[in-house]
Motif scaffolding. Sequence first.
Motif, PDB file in Angstrom:
ATOM      1  N   ALA A  58      -0.832  -0.756   5.523  1.00  0.00           N
ATOM      2  CA  ALA A  58      -0.060  -0.750   4.278  1.00  0.00           C
ATOM      3  C   ALA A  58       0.236   0.677   3.832  1.00  0.00           C
ATOM      4  CB  ALA A  58      -0.805  -1.513   3.190  1.00  0.00           C
ATOM      5  N   ALA A  59      -0.775   1.535   3.869  1.00  0.00           N
ATOM      6  CA  ALA A  59      -0.581   2.933   3.467  1.00  0.00           C
ATOM      7  C   ALA A  59       0.412   3.621   4.386  1.00  0.00           C
ATOM      8  CB  ALA A  59      -1.920   3.667   3.471  1.00  0.00           C
ATOM      9  N   GLU A  62       3.983   2.333   3.467  1.00  0.00           N
ATOM     10  CA  GLU A  62       4.417   2.898   2.192  1.00  0.00           C
ATOM     11  C   GLU A  62       4.749   4.376   2.322  1.00  0.00           C
ATOM     12  OE1 GLU A  62       1.432   1.943  -0.652  1.00  0.00           O
ATOM     13  OE2 GLU A  62       1.762  -0.224  -0.488  1.00  0.00           O
ATOM     14  N   ASN A  63       3.980   5.077   3.134  1.00  0.00           N
ATOM     15  CA  ASN A  63       4.273   6.486   3.392  1.00  0.00           C
ATOM     16  C   ASN A  63       5.632   6.638   4.071  1.00  0.00           C
ATOM     17  OD1 ASN A  63       3.836   8.710   5.887  1.00  0.00           O
ATOM     18  ND2 ASN A  63       3.438   9.480   3.822  1.00  0.00           N
ATOM     19  N   LEU A  65       8.178   4.562   3.941  1.00  0.00           N
ATOM     20  CA  LEU A  65       9.262   4.152   3.049  1.00  0.00           C
ATOM     21  C   LEU A  65       9.550   5.167   1.958  1.00  0.00           C
ATOM     22  CD1 LEU A  65       8.406   0.354   2.669  1.00  0.00           C
ATOM     23  CD2 LEU A  65      10.210   1.384   4.073  1.00  0.00           C
ATOM     24  N   THR A  66       8.632   6.072   1.719  1.00  0.00           N
ATOM     25  CA  THR A  66       8.841   7.071   0.666  1.00  0.00           C
ATOM     26  C   THR A  66       9.205   8.445   1.231  1.00  0.00           C
ATOM     27  OG1 THR A  66       6.450   7.516   0.609  1.00  0.00           O
ATOM     28  CG2 THR A  66       7.312   5.908  -0.966  1.00  0.00           C
ATOM     29  N   TYR A  94       6.397  -6.224   3.690  1.00  0.00           N
ATOM     30  CA  TYR A  94       7.419  -5.205   3.476  1.00  0.00           C
ATOM     31  C   TYR A  94       8.749  -5.557   4.133  1.00  0.00           C
ATOM     32  CZ  TYR A  94       3.406  -2.443   1.961  1.00  0.00           C
ATOM     33  OH  TYR A  94       2.287  -2.000   1.311  1.00  0.00           O
ATOM     34  N   GLN A  97      11.929  -4.862   2.337  1.00  0.00           N
ATOM     35  CA  GLN A  97      12.287  -3.442   2.263  1.00  0.00           C
ATOM     36  C   GLN A  97      12.792  -2.918   3.602  1.00  0.00           C
ATOM     37  OE1 GLN A  97       9.504  -0.948  -0.140  1.00  0.00           O
ATOM     38  NE2 GLN A  97       8.312  -2.846  -0.385  1.00  0.00           N
TER      39      GLN A  97
END
Length: 385
Positions: A58-59, A62-63, A65-66, A94, A97
Motif C-alpha cells: 500500500a505504501a 501510494e508513493n 501515485l504521488t 487502488y 486510481q
Amino acid sequence: MIDAMILFCLAAIALPFVAYPALLWLHARMAPVEILRDDSTPEVDLVIAAHDEAESIAARIENALTLDYPRERLHVWIASDGSQDDTVAIARRYAEQGVRVLDLPRGGKAAALVSAVEAGSAEILAFSDANSDWQPDALRALVRSFADPAVGGVAGDQRYVEGTEEAAGERSYWSCDRLLKRWQSRAGNAISATGAIHAIRRELFEAPPADATDDFMISTGVIARGRRLVFEEDAVALEPPAPATGSEYRRKVRITTRGLRAVLHRRALLDPRRTGLYALELAVHKVWRRQTWLPLLGLVALAPFATWPEAKLAFVAWGAAAATLIGAAGLAWPALLRSRPIALASYVVMVNAACARATVNVLRGERVSRWDSERADPLASGAAR
C-alpha cells in the motif's frame, strides 16, 4: 617469501577497491561522455513485482501515485508472483486510481516482470522494488536522459534509510557505489542498475533468465544492444536496511549467486573488442571484486607466519587478521554493532563470507530461481530474490 605473498594479496585487493576507482575517476575527468537531457515526460509503465508484500505494498503504491509526474502518462503495474497473503487484495483497492494488478501463479520474479511488461505499452519501462520509497521528483529525473538517443537505460540512486548502526556498513557500501556509478556513467556506461530504481526503453527489454539477477540482466541488455546505460543520481529511491545480520547474509548469498550467474549469461560483454573499456570494468567490478575474499583469507592465513623483522609487512597480515576477528565478533554479538568501526568490519566479513558461499554455489552448478521476501519471514532460508 612471506613479504612477497602479502604483497600479492594486497595487490589483488587493491585492484578493484583502489586502482580501479582511481583510473575510473581519471578517465571520467579527462574524457567524459556528455549526456543530452531535457524535461520531457514520456509515457511510463512503472513495474513492481511483489511476493507476499502485504505489509509494504500500500505504501509503495501510494508513493508511486504521488510522484511529481503527469498522472495520465504514468501507469503503475503490480505483478504479484503467487502471493499467499493480502498483497493482491490491497493492491486492487487502488484500481479506480488506475493501478493495474496482475494476480499471477508462482513463477519467479523474472516471469512476473515479463508478464507486466507484455501487458503494458508505454515507451519507457521503469522498475522498482516493492519496499522502495521514491523521492517525489525521482521519475522526472530518471527519464530526462532519454532525450539522448544514445541512452537506452538509466540507473537511479538507491539509498538506505538512516537508522541503526547495524546498517552503517550497507550505507557506506552504497555511498562508495554511488561514486563509482557517477564516474562509470561519465566514462561511458554504468556497470548495471539496482532493482530499487531503473528504467529502459521498451524496445530494449529482454526477458531475464530465472536464475540471474533481473536488474543486472535488464539493464545490461541495453549495453548488449549498443546503447548507453547512464547513472542519474537525482533519481533517488529509499529502502530500509535488512532487519537482521542473519537474513542479510542469506540475501547477499542469493544476490551474489544470481549476480555471478548473470555475468555468465552476459559473458559476451567481457569481450573488449565488443564493449571496449566496459569489458574491463565489468570483469573487475562484478567478478574480481566478488573474489577478494580469497586474498583476504590469504592475509589472515599468513598472519601466524609473519614475524617481525623477518617479514617487513607483518603488521599488514596482523591487521587483516585482527579486523577479521573484530568483524566476526560483531556478527556473533550484535550488541557490538553499535560501534561504527565494528559495524563496518562486520559488514566486510559478512559480505566476503557471502561471496565465498556464492562462488561455491556457482562452481557446484547450483541455481537460485525463486524469490521470497525476508521482510515477510526473517527466518526464511534457501529462498531467492
